[in-house]
Write a protein that holds these residues in place. Structure first.
Motif, PDB file in Angstrom:
ATOM      1  N   HIS A  35       2.262  -9.640  -6.883  1.00  0.00           N
ATOM      2  CA  HIS A  35       0.543  -9.933  -6.027  1.00  0.00           C
ATOM      3  C   HIS A  35       0.576 -10.756  -5.040  1.00  0.00           C
ATOM      4  CE1 HIS A  35       2.692 -14.051  -7.010  1.00  0.00           C
ATOM      5  NE2 HIS A  35       1.273 -14.746  -6.622  1.00  0.00           N
ATOM      6  N   ARG A  36       1.585 -10.641  -4.221  1.00  0.00           N
ATOM      7  CA  ARG A  36       1.508 -11.272  -2.429  1.00  0.00           C
ATOM      8  C   ARG A  36       1.106  -9.731  -1.985  1.00  0.00           C
ATOM      9  NH1 ARG A  36       0.263 -16.434  -2.219  1.00  0.00           N
ATOM     10  NH2 ARG A  36       1.577 -17.800  -4.108  1.00  0.00           N
ATOM     11  N   LEU A  37       2.069  -8.706  -2.486  1.00  0.00           N
ATOM     12  CA  LEU A  37       2.123  -6.908  -1.222  1.00  0.00           C
ATOM     13  C   LEU A  37       0.896  -7.121  -0.792  1.00  0.00           C
ATOM     14  CD1 LEU A  37       4.291  -5.453  -0.392  1.00  0.00           C
ATOM     15  CD2 LEU A  37       3.724  -4.038  -2.729  1.00  0.00           C
ATOM     16  N   LEU A  38      -0.377  -6.963  -1.613  1.00  0.00           N
ATOM     17  CA  LEU A  38      -1.619  -5.947  -1.414  1.00  0.00           C
ATOM     18  C   LEU A  38      -1.644  -7.024   0.410  1.00  0.00           C
ATOM     19  CD1 LEU A  38      -3.775  -5.194  -4.457  1.00  0.00           C
ATOM     20  CD2 LEU A  38      -2.094  -3.339  -2.229  1.00  0.00           C
ATOM     21  N   ASP A  39      -2.235  -8.258  -0.258  1.00  0.00           N
ATOM     22  CA  ASP A  39      -2.812  -9.124   1.258  1.00  0.00           C
ATOM     23  C   ASP A  39      -1.507  -9.136   2.610  1.00  0.00           C
ATOM     24  OD1 ASP A  39      -4.720 -10.414  -0.059  1.00  0.00           O
ATOM     25  OD2 ASP A  39      -2.742 -12.059  -0.929  1.00  0.00           O
ATOM     26  N   SER A  43      -3.162  -7.154   6.084  1.00  0.00           N
ATOM     27  CA  SER A  43      -2.672  -7.431   7.606  1.00  0.00           C
ATOM     28  C   SER A  43      -2.291  -6.459   8.693  1.00  0.00           C
ATOM     29  CB  SER A  43      -1.644  -8.839   7.466  1.00  0.00           C
ATOM     30  OG  SER A  43      -0.887  -8.570   7.027  1.00  0.00           O
ATOM     31  N   LEU A  44      -1.602  -5.135   7.888  1.00  0.00           N
ATOM     32  CA  LEU A  44      -1.422  -4.014   9.223  1.00  0.00           C
ATOM     33  C   LEU A  44      -2.008  -3.433   9.457  1.00  0.00           C
ATOM     34  CD1 LEU A  44       1.912  -3.551   7.244  1.00  0.00           C
ATOM     35  CD2 LEU A  44       1.898  -5.016   9.222  1.00  0.00           C
ATOM     36  N   ARG A  45      -1.942  -2.621  10.195  1.00  0.00           N
ATOM     37  CA  ARG A  45      -2.506  -1.761  11.518  1.00  0.00           C
ATOM     38  C   ARG A  45      -2.208  -0.915   9.952  1.00  0.00           C
ATOM     39  NH1 ARG A  45      -0.255   2.087  13.988  1.00  0.00           N
ATOM     40  NH2 ARG A  45       1.316   2.045  14.945  1.00  0.00           N
ATOM     41  N   PRO A  46      -2.814   0.956   9.820  1.00  0.00           N
ATOM     42  CA  PRO A  46      -3.108   1.654   9.223  1.00  0.00           C
ATOM     43  C   PRO A  46      -1.073   2.312   9.447  1.00  0.00           C
ATOM     44  CG  PRO A  46      -4.753   2.131  10.325  1.00  0.00           C
ATOM     45  CD  PRO A  46      -4.724   0.409  10.727  1.00  0.00           C
ATOM     46  N   CYS A  47      -1.095   2.618   8.355  1.00  0.00           N
ATOM     47  CA  CYS A  47       0.345   3.747   8.977  1.00  0.00           C
ATOM     48  C   CYS A  47       1.377   3.917   7.546  1.00  0.00           C
ATOM     49  CB  CYS A  47       1.577   2.273   8.833  1.00  0.00           C
ATOM     50  SG  CYS A  47       1.503   1.305   7.785  1.00  0.00           S
ATOM     51  N   ALA A  57       5.173   0.895 -11.698  1.00  0.00           N
ATOM     52  CA  ALA A  57       4.524   0.697 -10.441  1.00  0.00           C
ATOM     53  C   ALA A  57       2.684   1.594 -10.000  1.00  0.00           C
ATOM     54  CB  ALA A  57       5.155   0.531  -9.804  1.00  0.00           C
ATOM     55  N   HIS A  58       2.674   1.975 -10.569  1.00  0.00           N
ATOM     56  CA  HIS A  58       1.580   3.374 -10.276  1.00  0.00           C
ATOM     57  C   HIS A  58       0.461   2.194 -10.485  1.00  0.00           C
ATOM     58  CE1 HIS A  58       1.108   3.140 -14.784  1.00  0.00           C
ATOM     59  NE2 HIS A  58       0.357   3.580 -14.720  1.00  0.00           N
ATOM     60  N   HIS A  59      -0.103   1.615 -10.632  1.00  0.00           N
ATOM     61  CA  HIS A  59      -1.040   0.541 -10.376  1.00  0.00           C
ATOM     62  C   HIS A  59      -0.936   0.033  -8.968  1.00  0.00           C
ATOM     63  CE1 HIS A  59      -4.002  -2.364 -10.874  1.00  0.00           C
ATOM     64  NE2 HIS A  59      -3.286  -3.073 -11.106  1.00  0.00           N
ATOM     65  N   ILE A  60      -0.033  -0.206  -8.403  1.00  0.00           N
ATOM     66  CA  ILE A  60      -0.042  -0.636  -7.029  1.00  0.00           C
ATOM     67  C   ILE A  60       0.048   0.622  -6.215  1.00  0.00           C
ATOM     68  CG2 ILE A  60       1.789  -1.680  -5.376  1.00  0.00           C
ATOM     69  CD1 ILE A  60       0.204  -3.916  -6.719  1.00  0.00           C
ATOM     70  N   GLY A  61       0.359   1.857  -6.999  1.00  0.00           N
ATOM     71  CA  GLY A  61      -0.119   2.547  -6.101  1.00  0.00           C
ATOM     72  C   GLY A  61      -0.957   3.078  -5.487  1.00  0.00           C
ATOM     73  N   ARG A  62      -2.052   2.893  -6.319  1.00  0.00           N
ATOM     74  CA  ARG A  62      -3.973   3.332  -6.167  1.00  0.00           C
ATOM     75  C   ARG A  62      -4.062   2.356  -5.339  1.00  0.00           C
ATOM     76  NH1 ARG A  62      -3.441   3.958 -12.148  1.00  0.00           N
ATOM     77  NH2 ARG A  62      -4.323   1.981 -12.751  1.00  0.00           N
ATOM     78  N   PHE A  63      -3.444   1.892  -5.179  1.00  0.00           N
ATOM     79  CA  PHE A  63      -4.016   0.696  -3.798  1.00  0.00           C
ATOM     80  C   PHE A  63      -3.947   0.853  -2.600  1.00  0.00           C
ATOM     81  CE2 PHE A  63      -4.908  -2.199  -7.580  1.00  0.00           C
ATOM     82  CZ  PHE A  63      -5.966  -2.396  -7.505  1.00  0.00           C
TER      83      PHE A  63
END
Length: 63
Positions: A35-39, A43-47, A57-63
């Motif tokens: 739950h802290r991964l997206l935060d 904070s990273l620049r696009p990569c 894990a497909h749910h997280i992959g959509r974000f």
């Protein structure tokens, strides 16, 4: 940090991350609760984000 590639292993509750620069050298290694991964990624620049995933894990992959 000039991260070119973020590698993520999406585990059940804890995700492991590795950030690579343009030469392929590891800049960071971190572990986050899912739950802290997206935060952190916001904070990273696009990569490029490369994921190794478990079946749910497909749910997280959509974000």
């Amino acid at each position: 940090m000039d991260i070119e590639v973020s590698g993520i292993d999406l585990g059940k509750t804890v995700c492991s991350l590795a950030g690579l620069d343009a030469t392929g050298a590891v800049i960071y290694r971190k572990r986050f609760q899912r739950h802290r991964l997206l935060d952190f990624l916001e904070s990273l620049r696009p990569c490029v984000v490369a994921m190794e995933a478990c079946g749910g894990a497909h749910h997280i992959g959509r974000f």
